[in-house]
Write a protein that holds these residues in place. Structure first.
Motif, short mmCIF file in Angstrom:
data_model
loop_
_atom_site.label_atom_id
_atom_site.label_comp_id
_atom_site.label_asym_id
_atom_site.label_seq_id
_atom_site.Cartn_x
_atom_site.Cartn_y
_atom_site.Cartn_z
N ASP A 1 48.82 18.83 28.00
CA ASP A 1 47.67 19.61 27.56
C ASP A 1 48.06 21.03 27.19
N TRP A 2 49.14 21.51 27.76
CA TRP A 2 49.56 22.89 27.51
C TRP A 2 51.03 23.06 27.84
N THR A 3 51.59 24.20 27.47
CA THR A 3 52.97 24.50 27.82
C THR A 3 53.05 24.78 29.32
N TRP A 4 54.26 24.99 29.80
CA TRP A 4 54.47 25.14 31.24
C TRP A 4 53.61 26.27 31.82
N ARG A 5 52.92 25.96 32.92
CA ARG A 5 52.10 26.95 33.62
C ARG A 5 52.52 27.00 35.08
N PHE A 6 53.15 28.08 35.48
CA PHE A 6 53.54 28.24 36.87
C PHE A 6 52.66 29.26 37.60
N ARG A 7 51.93 30.05 36.84
CA ARG A 7 50.97 30.97 37.44
C ARG A 7 49.63 30.27 37.57
N ALA A 8 48.87 30.62 38.59
CA ALA A 8 47.55 30.02 38.79
C ALA A 8 46.65 30.32 37.59
N ASP A 9 45.76 29.38 37.29
CA ASP A 9 44.83 29.56 36.18
C ASP A 9 43.81 30.66 36.51
N PRO A 10 43.21 31.25 35.48
CA PRO A 10 42.18 32.27 35.73
C PRO A 10 41.00 31.70 36.52
N LEU A 11 40.34 32.54 37.28
CA LEU A 11 39.17 32.12 38.04
C LEU A 11 37.98 31.93 37.12
N PRO A 12 36.98 31.14 37.54
CA PRO A 12 35.77 30.98 36.73
C PRO A 12 35.11 32.33 36.48
N GLU A 13 34.61 32.51 35.27
CA GLU A 13 34.06 33.82 34.88
C GLU A 13 32.87 34.22 35.75
N GLY A 14 32.15 33.25 36.24
CA GLY A 14 30.96 33.58 37.01
C GLY A 14 31.22 34.07 38.42
N ILE A 15 32.50 33.99 38.85
CA ILE A 15 32.77 34.40 40.24
C ILE A 15 34.18 35.01 40.36
N ASP A 16 34.65 35.62 39.30
CA ASP A 16 35.99 36.21 39.32
C ASP A 16 35.97 37.68 39.72
N ASP A 17 34.81 38.19 40.10
CA ASP A 17 34.65 39.58 40.48
C ASP A 17 34.16 39.65 41.92
N ALA A 18 34.58 40.68 42.65
CA ALA A 18 34.19 40.81 44.06
C ALA A 18 32.68 40.91 44.22
N ARG A 19 32.00 41.60 43.30
CA ARG A 19 30.55 41.71 43.40
C ARG A 19 29.88 40.35 43.23
N GLN A 20 30.42 39.52 42.35
CA GLN A 20 29.86 38.18 42.16
C GLN A 20 30.07 37.31 43.40
N ARG A 21 31.23 37.44 44.01
CA ARG A 21 31.48 36.67 45.23
C ARG A 21 30.57 37.13 46.35
N ALA A 22 30.37 38.44 46.46
CA ALA A 22 29.46 38.96 47.49
C ALA A 22 28.04 38.47 47.25
N ALA A 23 27.60 38.49 45.99
CA ALA A 23 26.25 38.02 45.67
C ALA A 23 26.11 36.53 45.99
N TYR A 24 27.16 35.75 45.69
CA TYR A 24 27.12 34.32 45.99
C TYR A 24 27.02 34.07 47.48
N GLN A 25 27.81 34.82 48.26
CA GLN A 25 27.75 34.67 49.71
C GLN A 25 26.38 35.07 50.26
N ALA A 26 25.84 36.16 49.75
CA ALA A 26 24.53 36.62 50.22
C ALA A 26 23.45 35.58 49.94
N ALA A 27 23.59 34.86 48.82
CA ALA A 27 22.56 33.88 48.44
C ALA A 27 22.73 32.53 49.13
N HIS A 28 23.95 32.19 49.53
CA HIS A 28 24.20 30.83 49.99
C HIS A 28 24.73 30.72 51.42
#
Length: 362
Positions: free
Chosen positions: A202-229
């Motif tokens: 599917d792609w060339t060699w990837r040894f680094r982790a893939d990017p995080l989902p855009e909806g939760i790749d920020d600390a504020r988004q993770r905090a909001a998710y935790q607060a809600a769930h």
């Protein structure tokens, strides 16, 4: 260079290297056992035999596998593989705890460390292919093949027969040629039988982790998710309790100077986890968040040091106390794992929820 400096460089390297697993999963998980395999050679080169190092060696093995499990929560997009990895990891941890408590080597055969090789297999696939292409059944078959054909023979060799590879090669003349032939046959099967049947990459060699989902790749988004769930007492806190509690019991068994019994240690860790969960949820609901993992760890570590000092004052006459150095070591371990778990678990949950929404919309 003094032998003490060499010793601490090796110890720090063995604790620092696993922290690269979430970012460079495959290279780092392979490097950890390689470093484990040469550390004694390094010490022997300098004519040094560290006291109680075997105990620390076991503890550091548990540490890097724990970081690998947390990396699955951060990086793995195939939820079925995450579930299998979760089972394999905790299954092994239960076996290690039972072994440390009983000393029965058979338990290490019955509870093999399949998780480590399963992690390597998943990340090996991900370097060239999208893991979402493969169904749950595929990952079950991968785990079963590793369990039966790789780990059971290896665990029997190491823990039941208690054989050493170097000694066997030296004492059994035919063993090394047979081993070389077996490796060559395996490589031939992979190259001539398996490789031609593989689908295009599917792609060339990837040894680094893939990017995080855009909806939760920020600390504020993770905090909001935790607060809600999240709640203070929920399945997340329960899993974190068993994750860090079992690891702490293993550390308590192998490290010298720990006076608390296993139940006291586990319950003490559980209390700290509940307090940390309450403080973390309070911070999340007020929007406090830090993108820097170093800053997050520093805050968690400082908070837990204060809690340990308060507990030491309140329980100064009670039984089962830890020595100061042991207490600080557990606080360091606890804070690293808590920080990473709290950052990575919302990512895994977000992926599951996004997948469920996508299925419902079809």
């Amino acid at each position: 260079m003094s032998v003490e400096v060499v010793f601490w460089c090796v110890v720090l390297a063995r604790f620092a290297l696993p922290l690269l697993i979430p970012v460079f999963p495959l290279p780092a998980i392979i490097a950890c056992p390689l470093l484990d395999g040469v550390d004694q050679t390094i010490f022997q080169t300098f004519g040094y035999d560290p006291p109680n190092y075997q105990s620390y060696d076991k503890a550091m093995d548990v540490f890097y596998l724990s970081i690998a499990y947390l990396a699955t929560l951060r990086n793995w997009t195939n939820h079925g593989a995450v579930r299998i990895g979760r089972f394999l990891f905790f299954f092994r941890q239960v076996g290690v705890v039972a072994f440390e408590l009983s000393g029965a080597r058979l338990l290490l055969l019955l509870f093999p460390n399949t998780f480590e090789y399963f992690f390597i297999a998943y990340e090996g696939v991900r370097t060239r292919r999208n893991p979402l292409r493969y169904a749950f059944r595929f990952w079950v078959l991968v785990a079963a093949a590793i369990w039966i054909f790789v780990k059971l023979p290896q665990e029997y060799w190491i823990h039941i027969a208690q054989l050493d590879l170097t000694d066997t090669i030296r004492d059994v003349p035919w063993f090394l040629p047979a081993l070389v032939v077996a490796v060559l046959v395996l490589l031939a099967v992979v190259y001539f039988v398996i490789r031609p049947r593989l689908s295009p990459a599917d792609w060339t060699w990837r040894f680094r982790a893939d990017p995080l989902p855009e909806g939760i790749d920020d600390a504020r988004q993770r905090a909001a998710y935790q607060a809600a769930h999240r709640k203070v007492l929920d399945t997340t806190t329960l899993e974190k309790t068993f994750l860090i509690g079992l690891i702490s019991v293993i550390y308590g068994e192998v490290l010298p100077g720990v006076e608390s019994n296993n139940l006291q240690l586990f319950l003490g860790i559980a209390v700290f986890l509940v307090i940390n969960a309450a403080l973390g949820l309070w911070a999340a609901k007020r929007g406090y968040s830090w993108n820097s993992v170093v800053v997050s760890f520093g805050i968690v570590f400082a908070t837990n040091v204060v809690l340990v000092v308060l507990a030491d004052v309140l329980l100064s006459r009670g039984p089962g106390r830890l020595h100061l150095t042991d207490a600080l070591f557990f606080v360091l371990l606890f804070s690293v794992l808590t920080t990473l778990y709290d950052r990575y678990r919302p990512i895994a949950d977000y992926r599951v929820a996004a997948s469920a929404r996508s299925e419902a919309e079809r």
